[in-house]
Design a protein around this motif. Structure first.
Motif, PDB file in Angstrom:
ATOM      1  N   SER A 195     -43.207  61.381  -9.998  1.00 41.48           N
ATOM      2  CA  SER A 195     -42.498  61.804 -11.373  1.00 41.48           C
ATOM      3  C   SER A 195     -40.875  61.472 -10.760  1.00 41.48           C
ATOM      4  O   SER A 195     -40.550  61.890  -9.511  1.00 41.48           O
ATOM      5  N   SER A 196     -39.865  60.886 -11.672  1.00 36.30           N
ATOM      6  CA  SER A 196     -38.604  61.092 -11.242  1.00 36.30           C
ATOM      7  C   SER A 196     -37.791  60.795 -12.470  1.00 36.30           C
ATOM      8  O   SER A 196     -38.278  60.611 -13.724  1.00 36.30           O
ATOM      9  N   PHE A 197     -36.414  61.350 -12.309  1.00 37.44           N
ATOM     10  CA  PHE A 197     -35.432  61.308 -13.386  1.00 37.44           C
ATOM     11  C   PHE A 197     -34.662  60.047 -12.868  1.00 37.44           C
ATOM     12  O   PHE A 197     -34.011  60.141 -11.591  1.00 37.44           O
ATOM     13  N   THR A 198     -33.818  59.495 -13.742  1.00 32.55           N
ATOM     14  CA  THR A 198     -32.908  58.241 -13.626  1.00 32.55           C
ATOM     15  C   THR A 198     -31.875  58.386 -14.792  1.00 32.55           C
ATOM     16  O   THR A 198     -32.365  58.882 -15.817  1.00 32.55           O
ATOM     17  N   GLY A 199     -30.785  57.843 -14.479  1.00 36.40           N
ATOM     18  CA  GLY A 199     -29.719  57.794 -15.831  1.00 36.40           C
ATOM     19  C   GLY A 199     -28.735  58.385 -15.095  1.00 36.40           C
ATOM     20  O   GLY A 199     -27.664  57.809 -14.590  1.00 36.40           O
ATOM     21  N   ALA A 200     -28.526  59.511 -15.844  1.00 36.89           N
ATOM     22  CA  ALA A 200     -27.199  60.323 -15.646  1.00 36.89           C
ATOM     23  C   ALA A 200     -27.172  60.716 -14.018  1.00 36.89           C
ATOM     24  O   ALA A 200     -28.092  61.150 -13.289  1.00 36.89           O
ATOM     25  N   ALA A 201     -25.984  60.462 -13.462  1.00 32.56           N
ATOM     26  CA  ALA A 201     -25.578  60.778 -11.977  1.00 32.56           C
ATOM     27  C   ALA A 201     -25.733  62.137 -11.596  1.00 32.56           C
ATOM     28  O   ALA A 201     -26.274  62.563 -10.535  1.00 32.56           O
ATOM     29  N   ASN A 202     -25.118  62.963 -12.550  1.00 28.40           N
ATOM     30  CA  ASN A 202     -25.121  64.299 -12.371  1.00 28.40           C
ATOM     31  C   ASN A 202     -26.087  64.945 -12.969  1.00 28.40           C
ATOM     32  O   ASN A 202     -25.590  65.336 -14.480  1.00 28.40           O
ATOM     33  N   LEU A 203     -27.211  65.258 -12.618  1.00 28.35           N
ATOM     34  CA  LEU A 203     -28.196  65.986 -13.692  1.00 28.35           C
ATOM     35  C   LEU A 203     -28.798  67.295 -12.798  1.00 28.35           C
ATOM     36  O   LEU A 203     -29.403  66.959 -11.564  1.00 28.35           O
ATOM     37  N   LEU A 204     -29.116  68.270 -13.398  1.00 31.11           N
ATOM     38  CA  LEU A 204     -29.886  69.077 -13.176  1.00 31.11           C
ATOM     39  C   LEU A 204     -31.304  68.979 -13.738  1.00 31.11           C
ATOM     40  O   LEU A 204     -31.443  69.013 -14.955  1.00 31.11           O
ATOM     41  N   SER A 205     -32.561  69.242 -12.935  1.00 32.02           N
ATOM     42  CA  SER A 205     -33.600  68.812 -13.534  1.00 32.02           C
ATOM     43  C   SER A 205     -34.567  69.670 -12.933  1.00 32.02           C
ATOM     44  O   SER A 205     -34.466  70.113 -11.670  1.00 32.02           O
ATOM     45  N   PRO A 241     -21.054  60.842 -22.464  1.00 30.57           N
ATOM     46  CA  PRO A 241     -22.363  60.515 -22.639  1.00 30.57           C
ATOM     47  C   PRO A 241     -23.218  59.738 -21.834  1.00 30.57           C
ATOM     48  O   PRO A 241     -22.594  58.874 -21.021  1.00 30.57           O
ATOM     49  N   ALA A 242     -24.772  60.078 -21.756  1.00 26.19           N
ATOM     50  CA  ALA A 242     -25.211  59.348 -20.851  1.00 26.19           C
ATOM     51  C   ALA A 242     -26.824  59.223 -21.553  1.00 26.19           C
ATOM     52  O   ALA A 242     -27.196  60.010 -22.439  1.00 26.19           O
ATOM     53  N   ILE A 243     -27.853  58.296 -20.658  1.00 23.39           N
ATOM     54  CA  ILE A 243     -29.059  58.130 -21.165  1.00 23.39           C
ATOM     55  C   ILE A 243     -29.596  58.822 -19.841  1.00 23.39           C
ATOM     56  O   ILE A 243     -29.650  58.332 -18.796  1.00 23.39           O
ATOM     57  N   VAL A 244     -30.711  59.776 -20.167  1.00 21.77           N
ATOM     58  CA  VAL A 244     -31.528  60.491 -19.008  1.00 21.77           C
ATOM     59  C   VAL A 244     -32.882  59.724 -19.258  1.00 21.77           C
ATOM     60  O   VAL A 244     -33.537  59.767 -20.365  1.00 21.77           O
ATOM     61  N   ILE A 245     -33.601  59.099 -18.145  1.00 29.71           N
ATOM     62  CA  ILE A 245     -34.761  58.557 -18.277  1.00 29.71           C
ATOM     63  C   ILE A 245     -35.890  59.321 -17.143  1.00 29.71           C
ATOM     64  O   ILE A 245     -35.304  59.606 -16.245  1.00 29.71           O
ATOM     65  N   PHE A 246     -36.917  59.763 -18.014  1.00 27.15           N
ATOM     66  CA  PHE A 246     -37.741  60.534 -16.996  1.00 27.15           C
ATOM     67  C   PHE A 246     -39.158  59.682 -17.209  1.00 27.15           C
ATOM     68  O   PHE A 246     -39.489  59.149 -18.212  1.00 27.15           O
ATOM     69  N   ASN A 247     -39.749  59.738 -16.080  1.00 26.53           N
ATOM     70  CA  ASN A 247     -40.845  58.726 -15.885  1.00 26.53           C
ATOM     71  C   ASN A 247     -41.907  59.843 -15.063  1.00 26.53           C
ATOM     72  O   ASN A 247     -41.895  60.256 -14.095  1.00 26.53           O
ATOM     73  N   LEU A 248     -42.737  60.279 -16.074  1.00 22.78           N
ATOM     74  CA  LEU A 248     -44.217  61.231 -15.891  1.00 22.78           C
ATOM     75  C   LEU A 248     -45.074  60.206 -14.969  1.00 22.78           C
ATOM     76  O   LEU A 248     -45.689  59.309 -15.790  1.00 22.78           O
ATOM     77  N   ALA A 249     -45.219  60.596 -13.616  1.00 17.40           N
ATOM     78  CA  ALA A 249     -46.100  59.733 -12.925  1.00 17.40           C
ATOM     79  C   ALA A 249     -47.003  60.822 -11.957  1.00 17.40           C
ATOM     80  O   ALA A 249     -46.425  61.664 -11.438  1.00 17.40           O
ATOM     81  N   ALA A 250     -48.049  60.236 -11.452  1.00 19.90           N
ATOM     82  CA  ALA A 250     -48.806  60.641 -10.352  1.00 19.90           C
ATOM     83  C   ALA A 250     -49.752  59.599  -9.684  1.00 19.90           C
ATOM     84  O   ALA A 250     -49.810  58.519 -10.286  1.00 19.90           O
TER      85      ALA A 250
END
Length: 242
Positions: A181-191, A92-101
């Motif tokens: 914008s960026s994804f962080t958290g899970a190291a192996n992530l398709l986005s 299990p993991a935590i996926v963090i998404f930051n919506l930004a511009a």
């Protein structure tokens, strides 16, 4: 004693008037012009990022209305997004998404630095280990619609470069926006990210209007007549003592 009032040019001898009449004449002859303001706006609907050189157009201040003394500027930009992600982690993991511009308005015509906004909003998602299906759903993935991050700024009482925005016609303010914008958290992530941004600008011109020549107002005229009547009664000659 004779109770007359006199006018010399634009001067009025108020000493010989009743209070009511004096007040009426002040209303009648005083220039009532005061500072005014008017606002113009323009907007750009949400457009896919990244983009540059989109124009927001504003009307110039019409000098026939008076003298421009200052202006107020407001700029806002909202970024919207749809995200899809799938964790390929073995646990299990935590996926963090930051919506930004980064949204920029070219304000060089006003003689001030460009206005930059950074709308941003973070979201957190708990996911399981990879569920074996690359579908951006299930326990290890998700598809999220309707994400939004607003941002705005207001500048008041600006007095720079007023001649550049005075006259006939309009001028353009260049609006650009890029995704940060960026994804962080899970190291192996398709986005995947689908992102857009809109823009809105408004300007309020503060000005001193051109004085309008006095025109007789029948309502005020009646007030003056009423004042004369009261003044006559108040200033009636007092009987002499013998």
């Amino acid at each position: 004693m004779t109770n007359n009032f006199k006018i010399w040019g634009n001067r009025i001898n108020f000493k010989c008037l009743s209070p009511v009449l004096a007040a009426s004449l002040v209303m009648l002859f005083t220039d009532s012009a005061s500072a005014l303001s008017m606002t113009f706006t323009d907007s750009l609907p949400a457009s896919p990022l990244n983009f540059s050189n989109n124009n927001l157009t504003l009307s110039k201040f019409d000098p026939s209305l008076g003298t421009l003394t200052s202006f107020d500027l407001t700029f806002s930009s909202n970024t919207q997004g749809v995200i899809r992600f799938e964790s390929l982690e073995a646990s299990p993991a935590i996926v963090i998404f930051n919506l930004a511009a980064i949204s920029t308005l070219d304000t060089s015509i006003f003689g001030i630095p460009d206005v930059v906004l950074n709308p941003s909003q973070s979201s957190y998602y708990n996911v399981s280990n990879f569920d074996g299906i690359l579908d951006f759903s299930g326990t290890s993935g998700s598809t999220v619609n309707g994400l939004t991050a607003p941002s705005s700024i207001s500048l008041s009482g600006l007095t720079t470069n007023l001649p550049a925005i005075t006259g006939v016609g309009s001028y353009n303010l260049t609006f650009s926006s890029i995704s940060s914008s960026s994804f962080t958290g899970a190291a192996n992530l398709l986005s995947q990210i689908q992102q857009s941004a809109d823009g809105n600008v408004s300007i309020t011109y503060n000005y001193d209007p051109i004085a309008v020549p006095f025109e007789f107002n029948s309502g005020l005229g009646l007030s003056v007549l009423a004042g004369l009547f009261v003044g006559k009664k108040v200033l009636k000659r007092t009987p002499q003592k013998r």
